[in-house]
Each structure stands twice: as structure tokens, then as C-alpha cells.
Write a protein that holds these residues in place. Structure first.
Motif, PDB file in Angstrom:
ATOM      1  N   PHE A   1      91.824  91.949  68.286  1.00 42.48           N
ATOM      2  CA  PHE A   1      93.113  92.613  68.048  1.00 42.48           C
ATOM      3  C   PHE A   1      93.200  92.641  66.421  1.00 42.48           C
ATOM      4  CE2 PHE A   1      94.124  92.272  72.263  1.00 42.48           C
ATOM      5  CZ  PHE A   1      94.735  93.486  72.709  1.00 42.48           C
ATOM      6  N   GLU A   2      92.708  91.398  65.703  1.00 40.00           N
ATOM      7  CA  GLU A   2      92.934  91.533  64.451  1.00 40.00           C
ATOM      8  C   GLU A   2      91.521  92.572  63.945  1.00 40.00           C
ATOM      9  OE1 GLU A   2      91.550  87.675  63.008  1.00 40.00           O
ATOM     10  OE2 GLU A   2      93.644  86.737  63.471  1.00 40.00           O
ATOM     11  N   MET A   3      90.643  92.946  64.521  1.00 39.86           N
ATOM     12  CA  MET A   3      89.684  94.052  64.209  1.00 39.86           C
ATOM     13  C   MET A   3      90.195  95.357  64.157  1.00 39.86           C
ATOM     14  SD  MET A   3      85.906  94.728  65.808  1.00 39.86           S
ATOM     15  CE  MET A   3      86.556  95.031  67.374  1.00 39.86           C
ATOM     16  N   ARG A   4      91.126  95.265  65.307  1.00 42.67           N
ATOM     17  CA  ARG A   4      91.943  96.650  65.258  1.00 42.67           C
ATOM     18  C   ARG A   4      92.978  97.090  64.325  1.00 42.67           C
ATOM     19  NH1 ARG A   4      91.733  98.991  70.633  1.00 42.67           N
ATOM     20  NH2 ARG A   4      93.803  99.778  70.545  1.00 42.67           N
ATOM     21  N   ASN A   5      93.149  95.931  63.662  1.00 44.63           N
ATOM     22  CA  ASN A   5      94.234  95.983  62.574  1.00 44.63           C
ATOM     23  C   ASN A   5      95.509  96.223  62.664  1.00 44.63           C
ATOM     24  OD1 ASN A   5      95.079  96.016  59.988  1.00 44.63           O
ATOM     25  ND2 ASN A   5      93.434  96.961  59.001  1.00 44.63           N
ATOM     26  N   SER A   6      96.599  95.225  62.829  1.00 38.97           N
ATOM     27  CA  SER A   6      97.691  95.464  63.179  1.00 38.97           C
ATOM     28  C   SER A   6      98.555  96.275  61.955  1.00 38.97           C
ATOM     29  CB  SER A   6      98.455  94.088  63.092  1.00 38.97           C
ATOM     30  OG  SER A   6      97.920  93.302  64.513  1.00 38.97           O
ATOM     31  N   LYS A   7      98.060  96.110  60.791  1.00 41.91           N
ATOM     32  CA  LYS A   7      98.517  97.130  59.829  1.00 41.91           C
ATOM     33  C   LYS A   7      98.524  98.568  60.073  1.00 41.91           C
ATOM     34  CE  LYS A   7      97.757  93.661  55.764  1.00 41.91           C
ATOM     35  NZ  LYS A   7      97.142  93.621  54.641  1.00 41.91           N
ATOM     36  N   LYS A   8      97.668  99.025  60.862  1.00 38.77           N
ATOM     37  CA  LYS A   8      97.323 100.399  61.227  1.00 38.77           C
ATOM     38  C   LYS A   8      98.192 100.763  62.536  1.00 38.77           C
ATOM     39  CE  LYS A   8      93.051 100.489  58.962  1.00 38.77           C
ATOM     40  NZ  LYS A   8      91.360 100.876  59.446  1.00 38.77           N
ATOM     41  N   VAL A   9      98.776  99.831  63.285  1.00 35.46           N
ATOM     42  CA  VAL A   9      99.560 100.074  64.376  1.00 35.46           C
ATOM     43  C   VAL A   9     100.771 100.686  64.170  1.00 35.46           C
ATOM     44  CG1 VAL A   9     100.343  99.025  66.518  1.00 35.46           C
ATOM     45  CG2 VAL A   9      98.027  98.420  65.806  1.00 35.46           C
ATOM     46  N   ARG A  10     101.220 101.616  64.846  1.00 40.52           N
ATOM     47  CA  ARG A  10     102.595 101.969  64.516  1.00 40.52           C
ATOM     48  C   ARG A  10     103.147 102.172  66.009  1.00 40.52           C
ATOM     49  NH1 ARG A  10     101.223 100.811  60.351  1.00 40.52           N
ATOM     50  NH2 ARG A  10     101.119 102.067  58.363  1.00 40.52           N
ATOM     51  N   ILE A  11     104.441 101.559  65.930  1.00 40.70           N
ATOM     52  CA  ILE A  11     105.144 101.518  67.001  1.00 40.70           C
ATOM     53  C   ILE A  11     106.826 102.134  67.004  1.00 40.70           C
ATOM     54  CG2 ILE A  11     106.287  99.931  68.995  1.00 40.70           C
ATOM     55  CD1 ILE A  11     104.239  97.758  68.147  1.00 40.70           C
ATOM     56  N   LEU A  12     106.965 103.002  68.045  1.00 34.36           N
ATOM     57  CA  LEU A  12     108.565 103.456  67.969  1.00 34.36           C
ATOM     58  C   LEU A  12     108.918 102.813  69.007  1.00 34.36           C
ATOM     59  CD1 LEU A  12     110.460 105.390  66.982  1.00 34.36           C
ATOM     60  CD2 LEU A  12     109.389 107.147  68.646  1.00 34.36           C
ATOM     61  N   CYS A  13     110.170 101.919  68.799  1.00 38.16           N
ATOM     62  CA  CYS A  13     110.627 101.224  69.813  1.00 38.16           C
ATOM     63  C   CYS A  13     112.093 102.119  70.218  1.00 38.16           C
ATOM     64  CB  CYS A  13     111.281  99.955  69.233  1.00 38.16           C
ATOM     65  SG  CYS A  13     110.057  98.543  68.776  1.00 38.16           S
ATOM     66  N   LEU A  14     112.090 102.080  71.535  1.00 38.13           N
ATOM     67  CA  LEU A  14     113.113 102.934  72.206  1.00 38.13           C
ATOM     68  C   LEU A  14     113.752 102.241  73.389  1.00 38.13           C
ATOM     69  CD1 LEU A  14     110.688 105.862  72.462  1.00 38.13           C
ATOM     70  CD2 LEU A  14     112.651 106.097  70.864  1.00 38.13           C
ATOM     71  N   SER A  15     115.018 102.621  73.981  1.00 33.19           N
ATOM     72  CA  SER A  15     115.358 102.398  75.025  1.00 33.19           C
ATOM     73  C   SER A  15     116.012 103.385  75.942  1.00 33.19           C
ATOM     74  CB  SER A  15     116.889 101.681  74.517  1.00 33.19           C
ATOM     75  OG  SER A  15     117.537 101.124  75.858  1.00 33.19           O
ATOM     76  N   THR A  16     116.100 103.023  77.254  1.00 34.19           N
ATOM     77  CA  THR A  16     116.379 104.066  78.261  1.00 34.19           C
ATOM     78  C   THR A  16     117.953 104.220  78.483  1.00 34.19           C
ATOM     79  OG1 THR A  16     116.177 102.309  79.753  1.00 34.19           O
ATOM     80  CG2 THR A  16     114.491 103.857  79.589  1.00 34.19           C
TER      81      THR A  16
END
Length: 291
Positions: free
Chosen positions: A122-137
Motif C-alpha cells: 500500500f505504500e508502493m501505491r502511495n497514499s499521497k496519490k489516493v483521493r477519497i470523497l467521503c459521503l453519507s446516505t
């Protein structure tokens, strides 16, 4: 679980103004989330890898002595070698318990080795490049209104996904909450077999879409993307279609200025979006549509 038709984003009033003015939502790296455990809790096996080494000799004995079914063509080369040797020794007269003792293995650090490998992946996938949109129902989650919408002074923006335009909300998945680390497979299977159908996907699901039980009140769904062109930034402000905005709900304590700002912006840029205001009736949140 069916895919919700509407997702909700809790914001402060000022952030809602920026989102509506620019038609952009902020997708953030997990490195800047308020939960420092994001992407840090690695999954585990049951039985564990430590236990699997102790169980392997008994599994081989069960195959040789009891004819236990196994996917022999998928065994790892070292396990195939052990099985071939076991059959020869048994044919020469070796007893079951002697075989188990002879083939007994011990690797007390196996679980730590697997966890280290997963972290490296997961470090190789690089968390700096991950983008998350957090939502609710939910638009009436009291905890979310208090924590993310400035103590009920902010807004909740409702978004619909547009299948014909393949909008990213179509990819949103629910977050699972658990007290214990998620189990993604059998340590014995991992030790024995080359092929692990679905293991990578289950591992990604466990790391990216599970959280500690204490966060369960958020009832979160999240969409995940990867951005390799943001430099050192830890967020991306990404455009959404005006048609995606389904509604804006103003908090119980939102000011009249906030309501007028939202009303004006909706009339100009989002004419099909509904406007609501939350109300507290005997301490319970309800939602009223505004003209």
C-alpha cells in the motif's frame, strides 16, 4: 446492499458556498483525514499464518492417510515437494504421528512478515496519490451535523449519480465497521496454494473500506480515485455536473445570510436542486422544504 440514489456531503456554510460557486468537490488523501488509522489497519488470516505453519504437517497427513480432497495442481512447489516426500515415507511404513512430527514447521514471525508485506504494497501505491470523497446516505445524522457541519450551522449537499455520464458516485462503496481486524482468508490456504481467488480484492476492500467500530455512527460511503499529477498536494478539487446536485439542506442554526447565499446560487447555477432547512422538534431533527 443496493446502491443509494442520493449521497450527502456535510459541510460548513463557507465550504458549501465554495462548492456551489465552483461546482467542485474536494477529494482528499487519507493522510489528512481526522482518523489517523486510515489505510493503516491491515487485515489478517484465520487461522493465522503463525498457526498455519503448525497445521501444515497435519494437513499433509490428512491428505496422505485420509485421502482429504485438495487442489493438488494449485499447490505451491515446496508444498508439492513435501506431499510427494510424505507419500514415499508413508509407503515405506512411516506412521501418522511420526510424519506429523517430522514435517512440523514453526515460523512465529509469519504474521508480522505478511503485515509488513501488505504495508509495503500500500505504500508502493502511495497514499499521497489516493483521493477519497467521503459521503453519507443520511441527511439527518445528528452526529454528522454536529461534527462536520459546524454544530448545525452548515449545510448538507445532496448528490445524485448520473449513470449516462458515468459519474464517480457510481463507484462509491459502503464502509464496514468492526472491532476486530477484517479476515480476508485462511492462513493455511495462503501457505499451501499458489492461487488465492479474490484475495487481492478482499485485501483492498479491508484496507480501504473498513474502519474501527467507534466510527460507525458516520454510516460512511466513499468513492476512491488516484491522482498522479497533483505534485505534493494532498487533495484534489474535482468538478461535478450541475445536474448532480439534487438538494441543499441548511442546518437548524444556519444564519439567514447562509440561506440567502444558497438560494441565490441555486437559482443561478442549479435550478433543478431542492432547498431544505432542518428543524428541531422536541430535540429530533426533521427536514422542511423551502419554496
Amino acid at each position: 446492499m443496493s446502491h443509494p440514489s442520493i449521497f450527502y456531503k456535510y459541510t460548513t456554510a463557507s465550504t458549501a458556498g465554495l462548492i456551489l460557486e465552483n461546482s467542485k468537490l474536494r477529494w482528499s488523501s487519507p493522510l489528512i483525514f481526522n482518523d489517523i488509522g486510515e489505510f493503516q489497519r491491515m487485515p489478517c488470516f484465520d487461522p493465522s499464518m503463525n498457526d498455519a505453519y503448525g497445521l501444515l504437517s497435519r494437513e499433509i497427513a490428512a491428505i496422505v492417510f485420509d485421502g482429504k480432497a485438495t487442489r493438488e495442481e494449485s499447490l505451491k512447489p515446496n508444498v508439492k515437494m513435501l506431499l510427494t516426500l510424505a507419500r514415499k515415507l508413508v509407503a515405506d511404513g512411516m506412521a501418522r504421528e511420526e510424519l506429523i512430527a517430522r514435517f512440523s514447521l514453526n515460523n512465529p514471525g509469519a504474521d508480522d512478515q505478511v503485515e509488513s508485506t501488505l504495508r509495503g504494497y500500500f505504500e508502493m501505491r502511495n497514499s499521497k496519490k489516493v483521493r477519497i470523497l467521503c459521503l453519507s446516505t443520511l441527511f439527518d445524522n445528528a452526529v454528522m451535523w454536529a461534527y462536520y457541519a459546524d454544530a448545525n450551522s452548515g449545510c448538507v449537499l445532496g448528490f445524485r449519480h448520473l449513470e449516462e455520464r458515468s459519474t464517480p458516485l457510481l463507484e462509491a462503496k459502503p464502509v464496514a465497521y468492526s472491532k476486530d481486524r477484517p479476515v480476508v482468508g485462511s492462513g493455511l490456504d495462503f501457505l499451501m496454494y499458489e492461487e488465492q481467488p479474490g484475495l487481492v480484492q478482499r485485501t483492498i476492500q479491508a484496507v480501504c473500506y473498513t474502519k474501527e467500530q467507534q466510527w460507525a455512527a458516520e454510516c460512511e460511503w466513499r468513492a476512491i480515485a488516484y491522482r498522479s499529477d497533483e505534485g505534493s498536494a494532498q487533495y484534489s478539487d474535482l468538478l461535478f455536473y450541475p445536474e448532480e446536485l439534487e438538494s441543499v439542506t441548511i442546518g437548524v442554526r444556519a444564519t439567514q445570510e447562509t440561506e440567502e447565499m444558497v438560494r441565490q446560487t441555486l437559482s443561478v447555477k442549479y435550478p433543478n436542486a431542492c432547498l431544505y432547512r432542518m428543524e428541531a422538534v422536541y430535540g429530533k431533527l426533521t427536514r422542511r422544504r423551502l419554496p
